[in-house]
Scaffold this active site. Structure first.
Site, PDB file in Angstrom:
ATOM      1  N   THR A  18       0.946  -1.158  -0.124  1.00 21.61           N
ATOM      2  CA  THR A  18       0.028   0.046   0.119  1.00 21.61           C
ATOM      3  C   THR A  18       0.989   1.000  -0.031  1.00 21.61           C
ATOM      4  OG1 THR A  18      -0.065  -0.215   2.460  1.00 21.61           O
ATOM      5  CG2 THR A  18      -1.842  -1.040   1.112  1.00 21.61           C
ATOM      6  N   GLU A  48      12.379  -5.162   8.452  1.00 24.17           N
ATOM      7  CA  GLU A  48      13.205  -5.687   7.536  1.00 24.17           C
ATOM      8  C   GLU A  48      14.378  -6.116   8.278  1.00 24.17           C
ATOM      9  OE1 GLU A  48      13.566  -3.401   4.015  1.00 24.17           O
ATOM     10  OE2 GLU A  48      11.482  -3.130   3.825  1.00 24.17           O
ATOM     11  N   LYS A  54      -1.574  -0.920  13.735  1.00 18.76           N
ATOM     12  CA  LYS A  54      -0.347  -0.933  12.850  1.00 18.76           C
ATOM     13  C   LYS A  54      -0.164   0.556  12.606  1.00 18.76           C
ATOM     14  CE  LYS A  54       2.662  -1.904  10.117  1.00 18.76           C
ATOM     15  NZ  LYS A  54       3.164  -2.934   9.297  1.00 18.76           N
ATOM     16  N   CYS A  81       7.834   1.608   5.086  1.00 13.51           N
ATOM     17  CA  CYS A  81       6.579   1.700   5.968  1.00 13.51           C
ATOM     18  C   CYS A  81       6.688   3.105   6.847  1.00 13.51           C
ATOM     19  CB  CYS A  81       6.715   0.599   7.131  1.00 13.51           C
ATOM     20  SG  CYS A  81       6.573  -1.165   6.550  1.00 13.51           S
TER      21      CYS A  81
END
Ligand code: UDX
Length: 433
Positions: free
Chosen positions: A85, A150, A205, A261
């Site tokens: 997204t 990550e 989130k 992110c």
């Protein structure tokens, strides 16, 4: 269980491989044929420690397959949506194209009783909308945000800090039981689990990432104050971090946060809050973003002023391009941004990164890339450390001094020992220390 995973990018590929390694039968689905061919051959499309190993073992076990064909999802009990997204090209909000497409592709293959589980980071309200879309098939929908970092993606997927299930109130028990079966290993290990509604699960989130971004920008704001007062932000972080209510983690000042992110999530959250008429509630996130972006320019300004205000034609070694170590991800990378800005000012920039150079070269062919750290350092008139890879943290000040033309170093991540570098004749500048 039989699972399908829509999207084989960072989130989806890791999720698919991790779920297969736990014993589930998994098909990963993505329209990108090149990516599917690579994954099917056991090659990872991005750098992630541990992923090649679990990919190979899961493919070898026969429990993991990859395909471009959404029809392969037909036999699965649970369908994960793990597509990206990204930030919209025309604004701050999230681009929902891939989520909407994945659900549209899945729809003809849904059977009654199947559970669609969204993992992507989405604007609050998305799950309720998609639940209505899947309802006519007799399938149901849950939202189960993913918190993987990550570099630690496998561990974060298999042993998460917490599990969050956003479920429909009238099927709460059935849906919780299905997700518990998917995550049986983590549940068995005592992982905290929060079963809630769609909106809360979606907000968890973005709230988590907003908090983390705020923590980083807070300490970078303190670095700005330290810079005009002679204080040391690293010691300040150590001191406030001893307060358990504050905590030391995510209080490292430097060139700031980047990646796929944090930056886009705080922008999308701001855009969504504004749509909901509550823009003022998260107005501080704009400042968080601004402080963050200022830090990149600050490093550039420091380098330029070390040359008396004109960096044109000067050779600058930029160590690091990835947004953080143990990653080849250059999305919104502060490190790459610093390199590009210096190049834009006419500096002769020589960049190096252990993993991210191929990605950076594709996006910025105008930069020069050195195959080795030594080649980047050779003849440099300034060295800028912008990603804290281990090999940069371990640079020896004396040996490094012998390679450069001018011993001037900017520690954009505050990972070097100032005293050790100054003792070898370097002009050392950290971020707020
Ligand atoms: C983040 C969240 O941590 C994760 O929970 C979420 O699922 C996805 O987004 P990630 O993007 O992998 O994960 O990176 P993270 O480790 O959070 O670091 C983000 C950025 O912040 C990096 O650029 C890092 O260098 C920077 N950072 C981090 C700091 O500048 N200072 C710190 O103290 C910590």
């Amino acid at each position: 269980m039989k699972l399908s995973v829509f999207g084989c990018g960072y989130l989806g590929a890791v999720h698919a491989a991790a779920m297969a390694s736990l014993g589930h039968e998994v098909v990963g689905i993505d329209p990108d044929a090149t990516k599917i061919a690579k994954l099917s051959a056991g090659q990872t499309p991005f750098f992630e420690p541990g992923l090649p190993e679990i990919l190979a073992s899961s493919l070898g076990s026969g429990r993991l397959t990859f395909t471009t064909d959404p029809a392969a999802a037909a036999g699965a009990d649970v369908h994960f949506i793990g597509v990206g997204t990204p930030q919209r090209r025309d604004g701050a909000g999230a681009d929902m194209t891939y989520v909407n497409q994945a659900v549209a592709d899945l729809l003809p293959h849904l059977r009654p009783g199947a559970l669609v589980v969204g993992k992507s980071t989405v604007p609050v309200g998305t799950a309720a909308r998609l639940a209505a879309t899947v309802a006519p098939t007799g399938a149901r929908l849950a939202w189960n945000p993913e918190f993987l970092r990550e570099g630690f993606a496998i561990k974060d997927t298999i042993e998460p800090d917490r599990l969050v299930y956003g479920v429909a109130p009238d099927t709460k028990d059935e849906d919780t039981a299905i997700l518990d079966a998917v995550y049986a290993a983590a549940i068995g290990a005592g992982t905290p689990r929060i079963v809630t509604d769609y909106a809360t699960a979606e907000l968890v989130k973005v709230a988590a990432n907003s908090f983390l971004a705020t923590k980083i920008s807070f300490i970078n704001a303190m670095a700005e104050i330290a810079e005009v007062t002679g204080a040391d932000v690293t010691q300040l972080a150590d001191a406030i971090g001893h307060d358990a209510r504050i905590g030391r983690r995510f209080l490292n000042a430097g060139v700031g946060f980047g990646g796929g992110c944090l930056p886009k999530d705080i922008r999308a959250f701001t855009a969504r809050a504004e749509e909901l008429g509550r823009g003022e509630s998260v107005a501080f996130l704009k400042q968080v973003d601004e402080i963050n972006l200022r830090r990149r320019q600050h490093v550039v300004d420091l380098v330029v002023s070390s040359f008396g205000g004109q960096v044109f034609g000067h050779r600058v070694a930029v160590l690091g391009l990835a947004f953080k170590p143990d990653s080849d991800d250059i999305r919104d990378s502060p490190a790459l941004d610093v390199a590009v800005r210096l190049k834009g000012l006419g500096a002769e920039v020589i960049s190096h990164d252990p993993e991210a150079m191929d990605n950076a070269r594709r996006m910025h062919p105008q930069l020069a890339y050195a195959d080795t750290v030594d080649a980047a350092l050779d003849g440099a008139e300034a060295v800028v450390v912008v990603t804290e890879w281990k090999q940069y943290r371990q640079l020896d000040p004396r040996e490094t001094a012998a390679k450069v033309a001018r011993p001037v170093i900017f520690d954009g991540r505050n990972v070097l020992d100032p005293a050790a570098w100054r003792a070898e004749g370097w002009t050392y500048t950290g971020m707020g220390r």
